[in-house]
Design a protein around this motif. Sequence first.
Motif: not given
Length: 453
Positions: A163-168, A219-222, A290-291
């Motif tokens: 469910r989380v779109a992006d991860w840092v 996860a699809t976006s890290v 993404f950066y």
Amino acid sequence: MADRVRDLAGRLPKGFRFGTSTASYQIEGAVAEDGRGPSVWDTFASEPGRIVDGSSGAVACDHYHRYAEDIELMRRLGAEGYRFSIAWPRIQPTGSGPANEKGLDFYDRLVDGLLEAGIKPMATLFHWDLPQALEDDGGWLNRITIERFADYAAIVGARLGDRVADWVPVNEPNVVTLMGHAVGMHAPGKALMFDALPVGHHLLVAHGRAAIALRAAGATSVGCANNHAPIWPASDDPADVGAAKLFDALWNGHYLEGMLLGRYSDEMMMLLEDHVRDGDFATMRQPLDFYGVNYYNPMRIGAADETSELPFEFRDVLGYPLTDFGWPVVPDALREWLIMFRARLRAAVPPIVITESGCSYNKGPDENGIVDDHERVDYHAAHLAAVAEAVERGVDVRGYYAWSLVDNFEWAEGYTQRFGLVHVDFETQVRTPKRSFSWYADLVARHRVEHPV
């Protein structure tokens, strides 16, 4: 004002995501509830003299109990993204072992509430609140913490990865290294000077291990969230120029090259050769979707005198307005950094997101309950215009997350600095949206008009 909003909205590209950012220790409170263990910031804040006003994040914005109210504020704001951090000691009270289900349940509720409000969650795994039990075993100076972090990432990813779109994985490893371990102004309060450098290396490897674990969990976006700034020499004197180059390598180059290129400069390798192990560079150089750039202000650096423990020193950036924190407001420096970043690394640079940018102005409600923080409006407008110019010059910037959604516990400054779009009365917990909140909402709405789906 309307023309200014329309112009700015038109310049930012279609699909550009507006968001806000927070951090767990700064807003959640409830530090001893539902199984949460102590963090290094709980310990640090309890030590006399560490926090300017003697406060702590024990209650902060009481977001743990008021998250639904805060989500409603975000819904009113209309911004599409919310970057928050997960408190490691709320998930694993001692930093290892089985998960604390009540902690995971809280973030379940938060993520579900965000999605129901149409807001994309961006979750940060480590925004400085290391479990104290891990610090007692050496913290980020001990490589075992990398393993513990990978385990923690796997637990959180398994629960929220769908469910989380992006991860840092890690927020600002350079700040953790310098402020927390080199000069001791942040938790855990160590003043190791150059002996703190292994902390930065271990955080970079931990970032890579967490990215691997998150992707394995679906996860699809890290990405990342690194604090960057142009470093300006104090003068043309070769000593000042050399000091600025050294600090630029320590603050900027070390972390972006580690993550994006999987290497260190020769000078940094000389300082870290005893700590780098086979496979570390491959681990830290994980593909990034993404950066994230956290930007606040440029830094002016000069050579220190011979008696200093460090070869460089900070000098005032002159000729610019200052926030109430004393930070210079230099929007062009953000444009400068973005353009130079792309020029320096070109194809190695993923799409960029401004994961933090903000300013402290301490105005409260007037007699009519209005917080007229026009300085904050000017700050965000000017910095978004700088982003727009960078985009127009070919830099792929896809979002801007304002720091911060709400006034909060500002680390060593306690409650003396206010960065929020929403004013918080820390005695009553009453939230009052500021003029900047209304302006940001207008900008988001106008952007949708200018760039219909």
